[in-house]
Design a protein around this motif. Structure first.
Motif, PDB file in Angstrom:
ATOM      1  N   MET A   1       0.849  -1.190   0.000  1.00 29.56           N
ATOM      2  CA  MET A   1       0.000   0.000   0.000  1.00 29.56           C
ATOM      3  C   MET A   1       0.887   1.243   0.000  1.00 29.56           C
ATOM      4  O   MET A   1       1.635   1.464   0.956  1.00 29.56           O
ATOM      5  CB  MET A   1      -0.908  -0.012   1.232  1.00 29.56           C
ATOM      6  CG  MET A   1      -1.720  -1.291   1.366  1.00 29.56           C
ATOM      7  SD  MET A   1      -2.876  -1.258   2.733  1.00 29.56           S
ATOM      8  CE  MET A   1      -1.731  -1.218   4.118  1.00 29.56           C
ATOM      9  N   ASN A   2       0.806   2.011  -1.056  1.00 30.27           N
ATOM     10  CA  ASN A   2       1.576   3.233  -1.197  1.00 30.27           C
ATOM     11  C   ASN A   2       0.666   4.462  -1.140  1.00 30.27           C
ATOM     12  O   ASN A   2      -0.532   4.362  -1.374  1.00 30.27           O
ATOM     13  CB  ASN A   2       2.342   3.232  -2.519  1.00 30.27           C
ATOM     14  CG  ASN A   2       3.398   2.168  -2.589  1.00 30.27           C
ATOM     15  OD1 ASN A   2       4.104   1.901  -1.619  1.00 30.27           O
ATOM     16  ND2 ASN A   2       3.537   1.529  -3.751  1.00 30.27           N
ATOM     17  N   ASN A   3       1.284   5.596  -0.852  1.00 25.91           N
ATOM     18  CA  ASN A   3       0.546   6.861  -0.813  1.00 25.91           C
ATOM     19  C   ASN A   3      -0.731   6.724   0.021  1.00 25.91           C
ATOM     20  O   ASN A   3      -1.825   7.079  -0.424  1.00 25.91           O
ATOM     21  CB  ASN A   3       0.211   7.313  -2.234  1.00 25.91           C
ATOM     22  CG  ASN A   3      -0.347   8.722  -2.277  1.00 25.91           C
ATOM     23  OD1 ASN A   3      -0.126   9.519  -1.374  1.00 25.91           O
ATOM     24  ND2 ASN A   3      -1.083   9.028  -3.342  1.00 25.91           N
ATOM     25  N   LEU A   4      -0.555   6.233   1.220  1.00 25.41           N
ATOM     26  CA  LEU A   4      -1.708   5.995   2.073  1.00 25.41           C
ATOM     27  C   LEU A   4      -2.410   7.294   2.466  1.00 25.41           C
ATOM     28  O   LEU A   4      -1.757   8.347   2.646  1.00 25.41           O
ATOM     29  CB  LEU A   4      -1.297   5.219   3.318  1.00 25.41           C
ATOM     30  CG  LEU A   4      -1.091   3.718   3.055  1.00 25.41           C
ATOM     31  CD1 LEU A   4      -0.221   3.090   4.139  1.00 25.41           C
ATOM     32  CD2 LEU A   4      -2.433   3.010   2.951  1.00 25.41           C
ATOM     33  N   LYS A   5      -3.732   7.204   2.600  1.00 23.39           N
ATOM     34  CA  LYS A   5      -4.568   8.341   2.918  1.00 23.39           C
ATOM     35  C   LYS A   5      -5.376   8.036   4.180  1.00 23.39           C
ATOM     36  O   LYS A   5      -5.593   6.869   4.508  1.00 23.39           O
ATOM     37  CB  LYS A   5      -5.531   8.615   1.766  1.00 23.39           C
ATOM     38  CG  LYS A   5      -4.854   8.827   0.422  1.00 23.39           C
ATOM     39  CD  LYS A   5      -5.875   8.990  -0.681  1.00 23.39           C
ATOM     40  CE  LYS A   5      -5.197   9.194  -2.024  1.00 23.39           C
ATOM     41  NZ  LYS A   5      -6.188   9.377  -3.125  1.00 23.39           N
ATOM     42  N   PRO A   6      -5.847   9.069   4.868  1.00 23.37           N
ATOM     43  CA  PRO A   6      -6.661   8.810   6.070  1.00 23.37           C
ATOM     44  C   PRO A   6      -7.870   7.918   5.778  1.00 23.37           C
ATOM     45  O   PRO A   6      -8.259   7.114   6.643  1.00 23.37           O
ATOM     46  CB  PRO A   6      -7.091  10.213   6.489  1.00 23.37           C
ATOM     47  CG  PRO A   6      -5.980  11.091   6.026  1.00 23.37           C
ATOM     48  CD  PRO A   6      -5.542  10.489   4.712  1.00 23.37           C
ATOM     49  N   GLU A   7      -8.428   8.011   4.599  1.00 21.88           N
ATOM     50  CA  GLU A   7      -9.586   7.187   4.265  1.00 21.88           C
ATOM     51  C   GLU A   7      -9.239   5.715   4.047  1.00 21.88           C
ATOM     52  O   GLU A   7     -10.123   4.886   3.865  1.00 21.88           O
ATOM     53  CB  GLU A   7     -10.310   7.738   3.030  1.00 21.88           C
ATOM     54  CG  GLU A   7      -9.423   7.998   1.834  1.00 21.88           C
ATOM     55  CD  GLU A   7      -8.979   9.462   1.754  1.00 21.88           C
ATOM     56  OE1 GLU A   7      -8.645  10.053   2.811  1.00 21.88           O
ATOM     57  OE2 GLU A   7      -8.972  10.001   0.623  1.00 21.88           O
ATOM     58  N   ASP A   8      -7.957   5.386   4.070  1.00 28.26           N
ATOM     59  CA  ASP A   8      -7.540   3.983   4.009  1.00 28.26           C
ATOM     60  C   ASP A   8      -7.575   3.323   5.387  1.00 28.26           C
ATOM     61  O   ASP A   8      -7.359   2.111   5.499  1.00 28.26           O
ATOM     62  CB  ASP A   8      -6.134   3.866   3.437  1.00 28.26           C
ATOM     63  CG  ASP A   8      -6.051   4.306   1.987  1.00 28.26           C
ATOM     64  OD1 ASP A   8      -5.064   4.983   1.635  1.00 28.26           O
ATOM     65  OD2 ASP A   8      -6.960   3.956   1.207  1.00 28.26           O
ATOM     66  N   THR A   9      -7.817   4.096   6.420  1.00 34.27           N
ATOM     67  CA  THR A   9      -7.894   3.562   7.769  1.00 34.27           C
ATOM     68  C   THR A   9      -9.018   2.542   7.868  1.00 34.27           C
ATOM     69  O   THR A   9     -10.173   2.837   7.565  1.00 34.27           O
ATOM     70  CB  THR A   9      -8.114   4.692   8.785  1.00 34.27           C
ATOM     71  OG1 THR A   9      -6.980   5.562   8.775  1.00 34.27           O
ATOM     72  CG2 THR A   9      -8.331   4.131  10.180  1.00 34.27           C
ATOM     73  N   ALA A  10      -8.667   1.333   8.287  1.00 40.38           N
ATOM     74  CA  ALA A  10      -9.640   0.239   8.358  1.00 40.38           C
ATOM     75  C   ALA A  10      -8.955  -1.000   8.905  1.00 40.38           C
ATOM     76  O   ALA A  10      -7.722  -1.062   8.989  1.00 40.38           O
ATOM     77  CB  ALA A  10     -10.227  -0.060   6.985  1.00 40.38           C
ATOM     78  N   ALA A  11      -9.776  -1.994   9.221  1.00 43.40           N
ATOM     79  CA  ALA A  11      -9.252  -3.335   9.456  1.00 43.40           C
ATOM     80  C   ALA A  11      -9.195  -4.035   8.101  1.00 43.40           C
ATOM     81  O   ALA A  11     -10.163  -4.004   7.341  1.00 43.40           O
ATOM     82  CB  ALA A  11     -10.147  -4.095  10.415  1.00 43.40           C
TER      83      ALA A  11
END
Length: 129
Positions: free
Chosen positions: A83-93
């Motif tokens: 996972m690259n260029n992670l964003k706050p909306e990628d927050t999850a289980a």
């Protein structure tokens, strides 16, 4: 019966990278299509990526295309999600899933959670805003 164990989750700043791993035990790993799904609090489970039993064909959810990459190492019984260029909306289980290949899913892996037979317990990814 296939047991799946995810690892590699954690807290990472926006723009950073993480690599998740899912290791399988039981069954013949090379016969399984593999998928990654994620679920944020209060939201339905979302398709992230999938790869065919051979590792030859991958598919991605629209929200992660161009940023995430799935790969399968049959010699290590492991599927990865870079996972690259992670964003706050990628927050999850993040959950790993497996389905034995069939004539229906020979050339592509499914993107619907109902098509998968085995699931891991998940690993948390947090990207602070």
């Amino acid at each position: 019966q296939v047991q799946l164990v995810e690892s590699g989750g954690g807290l990472v700043q926006a723009g950073g990278s993480l690599r998740l791993a899912c290791t399988a035990a039981g069954g013949t790993f090379s016969e399984y299509n593999m998928g990654w799904f994620r679920q944020a609090p209060g939201r339905p489970r979302e398709f992230v990526a999938a790869v065919t039993w051979s590792g030859g064909t991958a598919d991605y959810g629209d929200s992660v295309k161009g940023r995430f990459s799935i790969s399968k190492d049959n010699s290590k019984n492991t599927v990865y999600l870079l996972m690259n260029n992670l964003k706050p909306e990628d927050t999850a289980a993040y959950y790993c899933a497996a389905r034995q290949f069939s004539s229906k899913y020979y050339y592509n892996a499914p993107d619907a959670e109902g098509e998968y037979d085995y699931w891991g317990r998940g690993t948390q990814v947090t990207v602070p805003s």
